[in-house]
Design an enzyme around this catalytic site. Structure first.
Site, short mmCIF file in Angstrom:
data_model
loop_
_atom_site.label_atom_id
_atom_site.label_comp_id
_atom_site.label_asym_id
_atom_site.label_seq_id
_atom_site.Cartn_x
_atom_site.Cartn_y
_atom_site.Cartn_z
CG HIS A 194 3.32 4.38 3.30
ND1 HIS A 194 4.45 3.61 3.33
CD2 HIS A 194 3.03 4.56 1.98
CE1 HIS A 194 4.82 3.33 2.08
NE2 HIS A 194 3.98 3.90 1.25
CE LYS A 196 2.67 -0.13 2.29
NZ LYS A 196 1.82 0.99 2.06
CG ASP A 201 -9.91 -14.29 15.14
OD1 ASP A 201 -10.63 -13.36 14.76
OD2 ASP A 201 -10.10 -15.48 14.83
CG HIS A 411 5.85 -1.55 -3.04
ND1 HIS A 411 4.90 -1.87 -2.10
CD2 HIS A 411 5.80 -0.22 -3.18
CE1 HIS A 411 4.31 -0.77 -1.68
NE2 HIS A 411 4.83 0.25 -2.32
CE LYS A 413 8.15 0.94 0.60
NZ LYS A 413 7.28 0.53 -0.48
CG ASP A 418 26.37 -9.38 11.14
OD1 ASP A 418 26.46 -8.37 10.42
OD2 ASP A 418 26.54 -9.35 12.37
#
Ligand SMILES: *[C@@H]1O[C@H](CO)[C@@H](O)[C@H](O)[C@H]1NC(C)=O
Ligand SMILES: *[C@@H]1O[C@H](CO)[C@@H](O)[C@H](O)[C@H]1NC(C)=O
Ligand SMILES: *[C@@H]1O[C@H](CO)[C@@H](O)[C@H](O)[C@H]1NC(C)=O
Ligand SMILES: *[C@@H]1O[C@H](CO)[C@@H](O)[C@H](O)[C@H]1NC(C)=O
Length: 475
Positions: A194, A196, A201, A411, A413, A418
């Site tokens: 899941h 991403k 380089d 979407h 997440k 603080d």
């Protein structure tokens, strides 16, 4: 007699050796090879490294170098979602991905869930698919031009009938990219890749909520980070991709009990990396990964990154996640899973930390989520200092946008406290930390009340969304 991996960093010979080790090849040849390599490294090591070098990660000297790294928040704001003027605004995901393609000279590694970068992948003719199609076309063109060709490697989750991953089939048949597929049910009984994550380089990266999906650029609200000229942190993230690549490129691969040296890290929640961010301020950073079996020694588990962040908050915890369930849901029977819920209740009740949660609501949301959320919010004012507030974030859709499947949703997440900014790729339910692969990036202020930091930027994003007309009080 001796262990092949904990020797010396970044030696190709050692890397090849341990890969072979995992494949259980010709043991005798391997031993001879390792012995020779070991002797060579020992000789080189005694010249260049007067100190003993077979250190365990815990004994490694603390690295207090401040590494340069340019970081910016990256967002997708769906078409038609408008904020009041002067609201915080950051680079778009489109711009970040285009920039990564511009920068890339030798390699692009992408850890991804599924691929639908073209309108036709979801059976729709939509002008808002154009930015995705343009980015996809640039990757596809990588197959044509041998002279300027970069090495594109893609690790994806198993295709399904819903996501047949036509795009990666095209990329691979055009010779534009090497594609491997990870079969999580084979490793863990369930789960998906899941993550991403883009690695360019070995020095630039994207990490965030945006899937390889045109809708993630124009029709879905996303939050991520772009790192540029940031070799140390990128090299560390690349170790997570490397584990996906190992599993995907060996059909018989199983998750090893212990990952070899080159997958290990010395940067984690106990000993973060110090970054000189944008030449302007110093932050502590580390990358986290899930599920635990995919983490080599030294890597903080993604769940621990979240729990540590909540447990260390002194004043507030602001959370923006798509789905929040104190459950594991992907197995045949649901299980109560209270790790994050307990941390939030403890922070609010014992330490008076103000908790705000911005949870997504769309047509596919499950009403039971609100029962769990209300039970958290219900603690508010149980004692005078207890303050847990929850809102739904609803992305509006006109009639045309309504037709686009699985779009128009927040979407994001992430979490901001603080002291800490946490940007991840996982929904907050048990499965995502037990069987599904995701990554997180933790960025911590090094001084209280820093006026300029990525954390401060993220706090501004949360405030903007929390106070927007798209946030609805949970009742
Ligand atoms: C998609 O829509 C555009 C403009 O609305 C039109 O010109 C084009 O022919 C359409 N393409 C397909 C494949 O239907
Ligand atoms: C990093 O960002 C700063 C501020 O935007 C800029 O001045 C600098 O040139 C950048 N450095 C690199 C190496 O990209
Ligand atoms: C979690 O997120 C994905 C997309 O990232 C979404 O499709 C899914 O329905 C979410 N919820 C759960 C409980 O898995
Ligand atoms: C917006 O929301 C935050 C909570 O995230 C709150 O602390 C802040 O004061 C609000 N700002 C404005 C301008 O209303």
């Amino acid at each position: 007699m001796y262990k092949p991996h904990p020797l010396v960093n970044h030696e190709d010979e050692v890397e090849n050796a341990s890969d072979r080790n995992m494949q259980r090849g010709n043991v005798h040849a391997l031993q001879m090879f390792l012995l020779t390599t070991f002797l060579l490294l020992f000789l080189a090591g005694s010249v260049f490294h007067p100190k003993p070098f077979a250190l365990k990660s815990k004994e490694l000297p603390h690295d207090d170098t401040k590494y340069d790294c340019n970081i910016t928040l990256v967002e997708s704001i769906p078409i038609g979602l408008n904020y009041t003027p002067n609201s915080p605004k950051f680079m778009s995901t489109i711009e970040a991905w285009q920039q990564l393609l511009d920068l890339s000279k030798t390699s692009l590694d992408i850890g991804s869930f599924y691929w639908t970068m073209r309108g036709e992948d979801v059976g729709i003719n939509e002008s808002s698919a154009k930015p995705g199609e343009e980015i996809f076309q640039r990757m596809l063109d990588n197959g044509k031009d041998i002279g300027s060709k970069i090495k594109i490697r893609i690790a994806q989750s198993s295709p399904s009938s819903v996501s047949p991953n036509m795009d990666t089939k095209l990329l691979s048949s055009f010779g534009a990219a090497e594609v491997v597929t990870l079969d999580f049910p084979k490793y863990f009984g369930s789960g998906i890749l899941h993550t991403k994550l883009w690695i360019v380089d070995g020095k630039h990266f994207y990490l965030g909520s945006a899937n390889m999906d045109w809708r993630a650029l124009t029709q879905i609200k996303e939050m991520g980070v772009l790192g540029q000229n940031c070799p140390q942190l990128t090299t560390d993230l690349a170790k997570i991709f490397k584990a996906y690549w190992y599993l995907g490129s060996n059909p018989n691969a199983r998750v090893p009990n212990s990952w070899p040296y080159e997958y290990k890290t010395i940067y984690n929640s106990e000993q973060p990396m110090l970054l000189n961010v944008n030449g302007a301020f110093i932050m502590q950073a580390y990358a986290s990964s899930s599920p635990p079996p995919l983490s080599a020694d030294g890597r903080t588990h993604d769940l621990d990154a979240i729990l540590n962040t909540i447990n260390a908050a002194l004043k507030f915890v602001h959370i923006a996640v798509m789905d929040y369930y104190p459950l594991t849901m992907f197995e045949s029977r649901i299980k109560y899973w209270s790790a994050i819920d307990n941390a939030l209740r403890t922070a609010a009740v014992e330490r008076g930390v103000a908790v705000k949660m911005l949870i997504s609501w769309w047509k596919h949301s499950d009403k039971s989520m609100d029962n769990y959320l209300r039970s958290l919010q219900d603690l508010t004012m149980s004692h005078r200092h207890v303050d847990i507030q929850i809102r739904h974030f609803i992305v509006p859709a006109d009639q045309n946008q309504e037709r686009i499947p699985y779009a128009r949703v927040n979407h994001n997440k992430y979490m901001v406290t603080d002291r800490v900014a946490y940007i991840g790729t996982s929904n907050w339910s048990g499965d995502y930390f037990e069987t599904t692969a995701g990554v997180g990036l933790v960025l911590k202020d090094t001084l209280p009340a820093m006026s300029d930091s990525i954390r401060k930027d993220l706090e501004g994003v949360f405030d903007r969304d929390w106070n927007s007309t798209y946030a609805h009080i949970l009742i």
